[in-house]
Design an enzyme around this catalytic site. Sequence first.
Site, PDB file in Angstrom:
ATOM      1  N   GLU A  29       2.875  28.200 -52.387  1.00  0.00           N
ATOM      2  CA  GLU A  29       2.893  29.301 -51.416  1.00  0.00           C
ATOM      3  C   GLU A  29       3.256  30.624 -52.106  1.00  0.00           C
ATOM      4  O   GLU A  29       2.649  31.664 -51.836  1.00  0.00           O
ATOM      5  CB  GLU A  29       3.875  28.983 -50.278  1.00  0.00           C
ATOM      6  CG  GLU A  29       3.342  27.867 -49.375  1.00  0.00           C
ATOM      7  CD  GLU A  29       4.429  27.121 -48.605  1.00  0.00           C
ATOM      8  OE1 GLU A  29       5.575  27.610 -48.518  1.00  0.00           O
ATOM      9  OE2 GLU A  29       4.123  26.015 -48.093  1.00  0.00           O
ATOM     10  N   THR A  62       1.187  15.173 -53.857  1.00  0.00           N
ATOM     11  CA  THR A  62       1.747  16.379 -53.227  1.00  0.00           C
ATOM     12  C   THR A  62       2.528  17.264 -54.200  1.00  0.00           C
ATOM     13  O   THR A  62       3.090  18.264 -53.796  1.00  0.00           O
ATOM     14  CB  THR A  62       2.673  15.983 -52.053  1.00  0.00           C
ATOM     15  OG1 THR A  62       3.682  15.107 -52.578  1.00  0.00           O
ATOM     16  CG2 THR A  62       1.926  15.290 -50.948  1.00  0.00           C
ATOM     17  N   HIS A  80      13.914  26.251 -54.966  1.00  0.00           N
ATOM     18  CA  HIS A  80      14.240  25.020 -55.707  1.00  0.00           C
ATOM     19  C   HIS A  80      13.013  24.499 -56.468  1.00  0.00           C
ATOM     20  O   HIS A  80      13.107  23.531 -57.192  1.00  0.00           O
ATOM     21  CB  HIS A  80      14.767  23.964 -54.740  1.00  0.00           C
ATOM     22  CG  HIS A  80      13.756  23.478 -53.728  1.00  0.00           C
ATOM     23  ND1 HIS A  80      12.823  24.300 -53.121  1.00  0.00           N
ATOM     24  CD2 HIS A  80      13.524  22.244 -53.214  1.00  0.00           C
ATOM     25  CE1 HIS A  80      12.078  23.606 -52.293  1.00  0.00           C
ATOM     26  NE2 HIS A  80      12.488  22.354 -52.322  1.00  0.00           N
ATOM     27  N   ASP A 127      -0.801   9.305 -48.608  1.00  0.00           N
ATOM     28  CA  ASP A 127       0.190   9.992 -49.442  1.00  0.00           C
ATOM     29  C   ASP A 127       0.524   9.121 -50.650  1.00  0.00           C
ATOM     30  O   ASP A 127       0.606   7.887 -50.555  1.00  0.00           O
ATOM     31  CB  ASP A 127       1.461  10.223 -48.619  1.00  0.00           C
ATOM     32  CG  ASP A 127       2.475  11.054 -49.381  1.00  0.00           C
ATOM     33  OD1 ASP A 127       2.570  12.258 -49.079  1.00  0.00           O
ATOM     34  OD2 ASP A 127       3.171  10.520 -50.269  1.00  0.00           O
ATOM     35  N   HIS A 152       5.727  16.526 -47.591  1.00  0.00           N
ATOM     36  CA  HIS A 152       4.546  15.654 -47.646  1.00  0.00           C
ATOM     37  C   HIS A 152       3.626  15.904 -46.453  1.00  0.00           C
ATOM     38  O   HIS A 152       2.405  15.889 -46.584  1.00  0.00           O
ATOM     39  CB  HIS A 152       4.989  14.179 -47.706  1.00  0.00           C
ATOM     40  CG  HIS A 152       5.654  13.888 -49.002  1.00  0.00           C
ATOM     41  ND1 HIS A 152       5.032  13.231 -50.030  1.00  0.00           N
ATOM     42  CD2 HIS A 152       6.878  14.234 -49.480  1.00  0.00           C
ATOM     43  CE1 HIS A 152       5.842  13.173 -51.078  1.00  0.00           C
ATOM     44  NE2 HIS A 152       6.972  13.770 -50.758  1.00  0.00           N
ATOM     45  N   ASN A 197       5.329  22.682 -52.714  1.00  0.00           N
ATOM     46  CA  ASN A 197       4.671  23.513 -51.687  1.00  0.00           C
ATOM     47  C   ASN A 197       5.162  24.953 -51.763  1.00  0.00           C
ATOM     48  O   ASN A 197       4.380  25.896 -51.619  1.00  0.00           O
ATOM     49  CB  ASN A 197       4.930  22.950 -50.289  1.00  0.00           C
ATOM     50  CG  ASN A 197       4.368  21.562 -50.149  1.00  0.00           C
ATOM     51  OD1 ASN A 197       3.164  21.369 -50.131  1.00  0.00           O
ATOM     52  ND2 ASN A 197       5.239  20.556 -50.114  1.00  0.00           N
TER      53      ASN A 197
HETATM   54  O1  LIG Z   1      12.626  27.089 -43.199  1.00  0.00           O
HETATM   55  C1  LIG Z   1      11.668  26.564 -43.779  1.00  0.00           C
HETATM   56  C2  LIG Z   1      11.805  25.625 -44.821  1.00  0.00           C
HETATM   57  C3  LIG Z   1      10.656  25.096 -45.387  1.00  0.00           C
HETATM   58  N1  LIG Z   1       9.435  25.464 -44.948  1.00  0.00           N
HETATM   59  C4  LIG Z   1       8.217  24.843 -45.507  1.00  0.00           C
HETATM   60  O2  LIG Z   1       8.453  23.481 -45.801  1.00  0.00           O
HETATM   61  C5  LIG Z   1       7.764  23.096 -46.961  1.00  0.00           C
HETATM   62  C6  LIG Z   1       8.776  22.551 -47.948  1.00  0.00           C
HETATM   63  O3  LIG Z   1       8.138  21.947 -49.031  1.00  0.00           O
HETATM   64  P1  LIG Z   1       8.626  22.133 -50.537  1.00  0.00           P
HETATM   65  O4  LIG Z   1       8.751  23.546 -50.862  1.00  0.00           O
HETATM   66  O5  LIG Z   1       7.682  21.346 -51.398  1.00  0.00           O
HETATM   67  O6  LIG Z   1      10.065  21.541 -50.581  1.00  0.00           O
HETATM   68  P2  LIG Z   1      10.706  20.127 -50.063  1.00  0.00           P
HETATM   69  O7  LIG Z   1      10.772  20.142 -48.624  1.00  0.00           O
HETATM   70  O8  LIG Z   1      11.973  20.002 -50.786  1.00  0.00           O
HETATM   71  O9  LIG Z   1       9.626  19.051 -50.598  1.00  0.00           O
HETATM   72  C7  LIG Z   1       9.716  17.732 -51.124  1.00  0.00           C
HETATM   73  O10 LIG Z   1       8.344  17.401 -51.419  1.00  0.00           O
HETATM   74  C8  LIG Z   1       7.710  18.230 -52.406  1.00  0.00           C
HETATM   75  C9  LIG Z   1       6.255  17.803 -52.501  1.00  0.00           C
HETATM   76  O11 LIG Z   1       6.126  16.508 -52.971  1.00  0.00           O
HETATM   77  C10 LIG Z   1       8.438  18.107 -53.740  1.00  0.00           C
HETATM   78  O12 LIG Z   1       7.848  18.950 -54.706  1.00  0.00           O
HETATM   79  C11 LIG Z   1       9.922  18.491 -53.527  1.00  0.00           C
HETATM   80  O13 LIG Z   1      10.652  18.368 -54.739  1.00  0.00           O
HETATM   81  C12 LIG Z   1      10.509  17.584 -52.440  1.00  0.00           C
HETATM   82  O14 LIG Z   1      11.876  17.880 -52.221  1.00  0.00           O
HETATM   83  C13 LIG Z   1       7.056  24.335 -47.488  1.00  0.00           C
HETATM   84  O15 LIG Z   1       5.715  24.303 -47.056  1.00  0.00           O
HETATM   85  C14 LIG Z   1       7.786  25.477 -46.802  1.00  0.00           C
HETATM   86  O16 LIG Z   1       6.958  26.599 -46.541  1.00  0.00           O
HETATM   87  C15 LIG Z   1       9.291  26.383 -43.951  1.00  0.00           C
HETATM   88  O17 LIG Z   1       8.172  26.754 -43.549  1.00  0.00           O
HETATM   89  N2  LIG Z   1      10.417  26.902 -43.388  1.00  0.00           N
END
Ligand SMILES: O=c1ccn([C@@H]2O[C@H](COP(=O)(O)OP(=O)(O)O[C@H]3O[C@H](CO)[C@@H](O)[C@H](O)[C@H]3O)[C@@H](O)[C@H]2O)c(=O)[nH]1
Length: 469
Positions: free
Chosen positions: A372, A145, A364, A121, A22, A368
């Site tokens: 990306e 998001t 998963h 948010d 988020h 985001n």
């Molecule tokens: O080592 C890491 C791990 C993650 N990221 C970043 O962290 C963010 C992670 O976001 P996302 O890929 O959306 O996963 P989650 O952290 O699991 O996000 C939560 O939030 C999202 C947006 O609402 C939902 O779609 C997901 O299901 C929910 O788990 C991304 O920008 C990644 O690039 C990094 O840069 N480095």
Amino acid sequence: MDHSGAHNRPHVALLPSAGMGHLTPTLRLAASLANHGLQVTLIVGHPIVSAAESKLISRFLSAFPADQVREKQFDIVSVDPATVNSKDPFFIQREATRRSLQILPSLVSSLSPPISALVSDVFLMSPVLEATAHLKDLPQYILFTSSARMFSLFASYHTFFSETSPDFSKVGDFIETPFPGVVPIPISSLPPPLRDPKTWFASTFMEDSKKLSSFDGVLINTFGKLESDSLKGGKLLDGLPPLFTVGLVPCDFEKGSEEGGSAIIKWLDDKEPGSVVYVSFGSRTTMAKEQIREMGEGLVRSGCPFLWVVKDKIVDKEDNDSLEDVIGDAELVEKMKEKGLVVKEWVDQGEVLGHKSVGGFVSHCGWNSVVEAAWYGVRLLGWPQGGDQRINAEVVERSGLGVWAKDWGWMGERVIKGEDIGGKIGEIMRNDLLKFQAEQIGEEARKAVGDGGSCENAMKELIGKWKNE
Ligand SMILES: O=c1ccn([C@@H]2O[C@H](COP(=O)(O)OP(=O)(O)O[C@H]3O[C@H](CO)[C@@H](O)[C@H](O)[C@H]3O)[C@@H](O)[C@H]2O)c(=O)[nH]1
């Protein structure tokens, strides 16, 4: 309150919810607004849950002059986790934030110059509305998001289900949302907590879904070929505010000194272009040890060079075990060293996906990560673990960005064998059509976010509104 002062350089306040999933899109939005010349205040609840969030906020704040971007802090009350019906620290923080927002009116009123809009948010909708009900002339926006497809479910959820019963007989096996470009959503793809109205997630989802019409607009992080067309035209829901599909993509302020960053890039530099498969399940998804071992076996069997970010604790501050302890199989650790790089630390995902050696992404399908992958044109194998991730995975497959493993179950339902994982990874890495399609999506994404593109136009329209309001 008089908000009329901020004409030519609107001042916008942004209120993120907990977790990198988020915070990251909120900060990307904030950076984009600042780059368009706006003044931005980031409203941040403290204490912050993860080290990754604290670091990203610091980087963001130090990337802009203080007269353009500021932080305004507020205290988050502590809540009894039993009242949240979840052990997940990010869910608990989200609810604690919701319960701390009475401070919002005085906080917003103290901002100078007065703000032209508040962007909150989606997870904080109802309490934001309640707290600011008397600030009648404050334009209020939501940052959604997740995918537009997930938004279609969110916006129409209360029309299908009641507070007391998720009557699946009413909808059959699929939910047909009133959004014309959105293909029906299989009931089996609903985030698991939404199947039970007694869960905290389902009740807040229901409560918030009904309130969309009280907002002046919704910003959705999606673009071009990926799915933004799905929200255009046709009969949307009555009273739905305008939707702005802004593409929120990696920004300069995110690039930085991750501890092992240069070693990772050096390792990638030595690999053939497009040969490496990158594996990461976002900022908060953990895997059971047995599944971690099978994943390791699968990566070795795939025959591809791989970069794997292992995670076995939800909150990074608690993640102190060594890689060897987490994998728990010294022989496998040795085997993996031949082809892969396995890390147990935060990596700069944008930098990794943007590296020429990376050709595939096992994800998963956190939204985001999907955006990306699309931005960098990297094909994706989706393994949804929970929440909105199957719905997002369906977007991935429909757009041509990748495929997803439909029979691997939700997180922890069963252990998927290395043989199956290795086989699927091999398939996507050999699939030239998928490679081509993903690259095309990357090009389309750049057009959408670039000058004259649909996302840039949406952003300008929004800023124009704020200038005139
Ligand atoms: O080592 C890491 C791990 C993650 N990221 C970043 O962290 C963010 C992670 O976001 P996302 O890929 O959306 O996963 P989650 O952290 O699991 O996000 C939560 O939030 C999202 C947006 O609402 C939902 O779609 C997901 O299901 C929910 O788990 C991304 O920008 C990644 O690039 C990094 O840069 N480095």
